[in-house]
Design a protein around this motif. Structure first.
Motif, PDB file in Angstrom:
ATOM      1  N   ASP A   9       5.917 -30.898  10.987  1.00 18.94           N
ATOM      2  CA  ASP A   9       5.692 -30.587  12.399  1.00 18.94           C
ATOM      3  C   ASP A   9       4.766 -29.395  12.581  1.00 18.94           C
ATOM      4  O   ASP A   9       4.298 -29.142  13.703  1.00 18.94           O
ATOM      5  CB  ASP A   9       7.024 -30.263  13.097  1.00 18.94           C
ATOM      6  N   GLU A  40       1.488 -26.876  12.244  1.00 19.82           N
ATOM      7  CA  GLU A  40       0.044 -26.807  12.042  1.00 19.82           C
ATOM      8  C   GLU A  40      -0.221 -25.964  10.791  1.00 19.82           C
ATOM      9  O   GLU A  40       0.653 -25.184  10.367  1.00 19.82           O
ATOM     10  CB  GLU A  40      -0.629 -26.159  13.258  1.00 19.82           C
ATOM     11  N   GLU A  69       0.591 -22.338  11.087  1.00 16.83           N
ATOM     12  CA  GLU A  69       2.024 -22.097  11.237  1.00 16.83           C
ATOM     13  C   GLU A  69       2.728 -22.205   9.891  1.00 16.83           C
ATOM     14  O   GLU A  69       3.626 -21.417   9.578  1.00 16.83           O
ATOM     15  CB  GLU A  69       2.615 -23.093  12.239  1.00 16.83           C
ATOM     16  N   GLU A 125       6.782 -21.691  19.305  1.00 15.73           N
ATOM     17  CA  GLU A 125       5.622 -22.405  19.831  1.00 15.73           C
ATOM     18  C   GLU A 125       5.513 -23.798  19.223  1.00 15.73           C
ATOM     19  O   GLU A 125       5.182 -24.774  19.924  1.00 15.73           O
ATOM     20  CB  GLU A 125       4.346 -21.605  19.544  1.00 15.73           C
ATOM     21  N   ALA A 126       5.815 -23.912  17.921  1.00 14.63           N
ATOM     22  CA  ALA A 126       5.775 -25.227  17.271  1.00 14.63           C
ATOM     23  C   ALA A 126       6.821 -26.161  17.869  1.00 14.63           C
ATOM     24  O   ALA A 126       6.572 -27.353  18.071  1.00 14.63           O
ATOM     25  CB  ALA A 126       5.983 -25.066  15.771  1.00 14.63           C
ATOM     26  N   ARG A 127       7.998 -25.614  18.158  1.00 18.63           N
ATOM     27  CA  ARG A 127       9.057 -26.425  18.767  1.00 18.63           C
ATOM     28  C   ARG A 127       8.647 -26.897  20.165  1.00 18.63           C
ATOM     29  O   ARG A 127       8.868 -28.061  20.528  1.00 18.63           O
ATOM     30  CB  ARG A 127      10.358 -25.646  18.831  1.00 18.63           C
ATOM     31  N   ALA A 128       8.063 -25.997  20.949  1.00 21.49           N
ATOM     32  CA  ALA A 128       7.613 -26.364  22.293  1.00 21.49           C
ATOM     33  C   ALA A 128       6.551 -27.455  22.231  1.00 21.49           C
ATOM     34  O   ALA A 128       6.570 -28.402  23.030  1.00 21.49           O
ATOM     35  CB  ALA A 128       7.074 -25.137  23.027  1.00 21.49           C
ATOM     36  N   ARG A 129       5.633 -27.337  21.285  1.00 21.54           N
ATOM     37  CA  ARG A 129       4.582 -28.355  21.142  1.00 21.54           C
ATOM     38  C   ARG A 129       5.194 -29.690  20.744  1.00 21.54           C
ATOM     39  O   ARG A 129       4.787 -30.749  21.271  1.00 21.54           O
ATOM     40  CB  ARG A 129       3.564 -27.901  20.094  1.00 21.54           C
ATOM     41  N   LYS A 130       6.172 -29.672  19.843  1.00 20.71           N
ATOM     42  CA  LYS A 130       6.804 -30.915  19.410  1.00 20.71           C
ATOM     43  C   LYS A 130       7.505 -31.601  20.574  1.00 20.71           C
ATOM     44  O   LYS A 130       7.468 -32.825  20.702  1.00 20.71           O
ATOM     45  CB  LYS A 130       7.814 -30.610  18.292  1.00 20.71           C
ATOM     46  N   ARG A 131       8.141 -30.813  21.435  1.00 21.80           N
ATOM     47  CA  ARG A 131       8.839 -31.395  22.592  1.00 21.80           C
ATOM     48  C   ARG A 131       7.876 -32.020  23.568  1.00 21.80           C
ATOM     49  O   ARG A 131       8.212 -32.988  24.268  1.00 21.80           O
ATOM     50  CB  ARG A 131       9.656 -30.308  23.294  1.00 21.80           C
ATOM     51  N   ASP A 132       6.662 -31.472  23.636  1.00 21.68           N
ATOM     52  CA  ASP A 132       5.663 -31.977  24.602  1.00 21.68           C
ATOM     53  C   ASP A 132       4.929 -33.196  24.087  1.00 21.68           C
ATOM     54  O   ASP A 132       4.240 -33.879  24.874  1.00 21.68           O
ATOM     55  CB  ASP A 132       4.650 -30.871  24.929  1.00 21.68           C
ATOM     56  N   GLU A 133       5.039 -33.465  22.805  1.00 23.83           N
ATOM     57  CA  GLU A 133       4.298 -34.601  22.232  1.00 23.83           C
ATOM     58  C   GLU A 133       4.933 -35.935  22.608  1.00 23.83           C
ATOM     59  O   GLU A 133       6.129 -36.043  22.789  1.00 23.83           O
ATOM     60  CB  GLU A 133       4.245 -34.461  20.704  1.00 23.83           C
TER      61      GLU A 133
END
Length: 207
Positions: free
Chosen positions: A136, A138, A141, A199-207
């Motif tokens: 998950d 980048e 990250e 931030e990685a978690r937020a991006r994953k939720r938005d995908e």
């Protein structure tokens, strides 16, 4: 092979892991043998292979049982490594022994292979805290995760676990770790890692 019986005392894995740390405190990892482990633990060789495939497998299990997932949880909630809540965590009964064992894993008798096992365990705890898998992340990250985990281990490796042996006072272990926890770069690194994974978690939720 039948399941080994437990007479109510320490289980075979508990005895083998205790023996592992006793041997590693005095013997380089590459020189620890399964024969010495089962002899130290007072179990037979079949019992070892019932629970583990090899020495690295035992080391992974032993590491999982001492790595402090509670710290990742507290830091993820916004606290710093030097906070009062983290200090209280280290004073929970049995915590000093977990810390002593962690220091053995990263100490002078460790190897690149064993430190890699410990580093992966630390990284997995942080990823799990944020509901992430390594894929998950980048590249930048993932680099942050590797860098901060490696740096924390480098700080731990500076503490001699023999100073904090089973015969010594657990307060000494806590004092040494408190000094490490107060290092500013550790506080900055822990916060940076928590923010990065958030931030990685937020991006994953938005995908």
């Amino acid at each position: 092979m039948g399941r080994p019986r437990n007479d109510g005392g320490p289980t075979a894995p508990q005895r083998l892991e205790a023996a592992f740390f006793d041997l590693l405190s005095a013997t380089p990892y590459q020189d620890v043998t399964i024969s010495a482990l089962v002899r130290e633990a007072g179990v037979n060789r079949n019992s070892f292979y019932y629970h583990y495939t090899d020495l690295d497998d035992l080391a992974r299990s032993a590491t999982d049982n001492v790595v402090l997932s509670e710290i990742a949880h507290l830091i993820a909630s916004g606290l710093t490594p030097a906070s009062e809540q983290v200090d209280q965590l280290f004073r929970v009964p049995g915590m000093a022994e977990r810390v002593r064992r962690m220091l053995i894993l990263t100490g002078s008798h460790s190897t690149a292979r064993l430190r890699g096992i410990v580093r992966e365990a630390v990284q997995d705890i942080w990823l799990a805290e944020f509901g992430l898998e390594r894929e998950d992340l980048e590249p930048q990250e993932e680099a942050a995760l590797d860098f901060i985990a490696g740096g924390a281990m480098a700080l731990l490796s500076r503490v001699d676990p023999n100073i904090t042996g089973k015969e010594g006072p657990p307060e000494l272990t806590l004092e040494l770790i408190a000094e490490i926890r107060s290092i500013p770069v550790l506080t900055v690194g822990a916060r940076f890692l928590a923010d990065t994974l958030q931030e990685a978690r937020a991006r994953k939720r938005d995908e």
